[in-house]
Write an enzyme that holds these catalytic residues in place. Structure first.
Site, mmCIF file in Angstrom:
data_model
loop_
_atom_site.group_PDB
_atom_site.id
_atom_site.type_symbol
_atom_site.label_atom_id
_atom_site.label_comp_id
_atom_site.label_asym_id
_atom_site.label_seq_id
_atom_site.Cartn_x
_atom_site.Cartn_y
_atom_site.Cartn_z
ATOM 1 N N LYS A 184 -11.259 10.350 14.245
ATOM 2 C CA LYS A 184 -11.083 8.960 14.694
ATOM 3 C C LYS A 184 -11.166 8.839 16.212
ATOM 4 O O LYS A 184 -11.557 7.801 16.743
ATOM 5 C CB LYS A 184 -9.791 8.358 14.130
ATOM 6 C CG LYS A 184 -8.473 8.912 14.678
ATOM 7 C CD LYS A 184 -7.981 8.267 15.948
ATOM 8 C CE LYS A 184 -6.846 9.055 16.580
ATOM 9 N NZ LYS A 184 -6.422 8.539 17.884
ATOM 10 N N THR A 241 -6.893 2.876 16.730
ATOM 11 C CA THR A 241 -7.516 3.403 17.950
ATOM 12 C C THR A 241 -8.811 2.668 18.277
ATOM 13 O O THR A 241 -9.244 2.666 19.432
ATOM 14 C CB THR A 241 -7.756 4.916 17.801
ATOM 15 O OG1 THR A 241 -6.624 5.491 17.140
ATOM 16 C CG2 THR A 241 -7.906 5.593 19.129
HETATM 17 O O1 LIG Z 1 -4.821 7.050 23.261
HETATM 18 P P1 LIG Z 1 -5.556 7.777 22.183
HETATM 19 O O2 LIG Z 1 -6.947 7.272 21.998
HETATM 20 O O3 LIG Z 1 -5.480 9.253 22.390
HETATM 21 O O4 LIG Z 1 -4.812 7.471 20.808
HETATM 22 C C1 LIG Z 1 -3.458 7.797 20.690
HETATM 23 C C2 LIG Z 1 -3.083 8.074 19.256
HETATM 24 O O5 LIG Z 1 -3.857 9.114 18.717
HETATM 25 C C3 LIG Z 1 -3.127 6.856 18.391
HETATM 26 O O6 LIG Z 1 -2.677 7.175 17.098
#
Ligand SMILES: O=P(O)(O)OC[C@H](O)CO
Ligand SMILES: NC(=O)c1ccc[n+]([C@@H]2O[C@H](COP(=O)([O-])OP(=O)(O)OC[C@H]3O[C@@H](n4cnc5c(N)ncnc54)[C@H](O)[C@@H]3O)[C@@H](O)[C@H]2O)c1
Length: 323
Positions: A184, A241
């Site tokens: 993701k 995200t």
């Molecule tokens: O800020 P990111 O894109 O690393 O996302 C944070 C977390 O993985 C969200 O679940």
């Protein structure tokens, strides 16, 4: 259950706060002396989680040896550093709860596979899901997947970490929980590009759905279960995200979509955008498993300097196919 946390970034700090509920002692190892000092002296991680008031029962340390004699260690270093940090930590047979989201460059191993290689006696669990650290630290309602092959250990960990605002859902699909979180992040960069280039909400929804198809194809090829990928650690985290500039991965994509280079966007940043590290190794792993991942390939091209307009044009010009 005495909990130790490896990694004093935003997520390690928020999870330490979760584990410290009700004044339970938690040891938090951070790499940066200024993070250790700020947590112990001012009860705040001013470097990575500014504004969150931390429990008095969190003891920060810069010495990994202080993590000995704990009942479980939450592993929250960025994916590319898990191997080195675990090799230096007193793990032995202590259960490890893996909270990083990524695939190791070079080896193409998931973080759980890295942990098993470095600490073969330690049972592993994976905690993953839609979890912005600042929301968790603020006590906002959050649900996660907690995956572990040993139901007894999984239940003990869930009971120790659960609160009215933090709700773990049990799974035994460790690989599935890991793949959702790793993939993701790459797809979130793509959705950020859509935002930055002003391509519209239809395109973002299409990317989420087609990206989820890629996640599912790759996950099934690696032994994940479809229902795990459709759960909190897969689709749930993908939707979060891909929808918010609170995501570092999404924000990186916004910059790319606005025509800035990955090198410029990544320079001097202290926070991690895991998708940028996972994308190239995910493309290799997909090719090795004969899985088609065109959105992931497009993100690799963008990170490598290709212009957003050209990459989008190429994606849209692919032959028409069945959904
Ligand atoms: O800020 P990111 O894109 O690393 O996302 C944070 C977390 O993985 C969200 O679940
Ligand atoms: N921030 C979130 O909301 C969130 C939520 C869920 C999962 N995660 C995952 O947690 C992991 C850690 O992310 P974060 O947000 O806590 O980090 P962060 O971006 O807040 O901080 C960067 C971290 O990287 C560490 N680091 C930098 N260089 C290092 C090195 N050479 N060796 C070891 N550590 C090093 C720093 O000490 C710091 O802990 C990532 O895999 C991320 O995907 C983050």
């Amino acid at each position: 259950m005495r909990i130790g946390v490896i990694g004093g970034g935003a997520w390690g700090t928020a999870l330490a706060q979760v584990a410290a509920r009700g004044g339970q002692p938690v040891t938090l190892w951070a790499r940066e002396p200024e993070v250790v000092a700020a947590i112990n002296d001012a009860r705040e991680n001013t470097t990575f989680l500014k504004g969150a008031a931390l429990s008095d029962s969190i003891h920060a340390t810069g010495d990994l040896a202080d993590l000995a004699y704990h009942d479980a260690l939450l592993v929250v270093a960025p994916a590319q550093h898990v191997r080195a940090v675990l090799a230096a930590a007193p793990v032995g047979a202590t259960p490890l709860v893996l909270c990083a989201k990524g695939i190791e460059a070079g080896t193409r191993l998931l973080v759980g596979e890295v942990a098993r290689a470095v600490a073969p006696s330690a049972p592993v669990a994976v905690l993953s899901g839609p979890t912005f650290a600042h929301e968790v630290a603020a006590g906002k309602p959050t649900a996660v997947t907690l995956a572990c092959a040993d139901p007894g250990l999984r239940d003990r960990l869930a009971a120790r970490l659960a609160s009215p605002a933090f709700r773990p859902y049990a799974s035994d699909d460790v690989v599935g929980a890991e793949i959702g979180g790793a993939v993701k992040n790459v797809l979130a960069i793509a959705c950020g590009v859509v935002e930055g280039a002003g391509l519209g909400q239809n395109a973002r929804a299409a990317l989420i759905a087609r990206g989820f198809a890629e996640m599912t194809r790759f996950g099934l090829a690696r032994g994940a279960r479809a229902e795990t990928l459709a759960g909190l650690s897969g689709l749930g985290d993908l939707v979060l995200t891909c929808s918010s500039t609170s995501s570092r991965n999404f924000s990186l994509g916004v910059g790319l979509g606005q025509g800035r280079s990955a090198a410029e966007l990544m320079a001097d940043r202290r926070t991690v955008a895991e998708g940028a590290h996972t994308a190239p190794v995910l493309r290799e792993a997909a090719a090795a498993a004969n899985v088609d991942m065109p959105v992931v390939a497009a993100v690799c091209d963008l990170l490598g300097g290709a212009a957003a307009a050209a990459v989008v044009e190429r994606l849209l010009a692919r032959p028409l196919r069945a959904e």
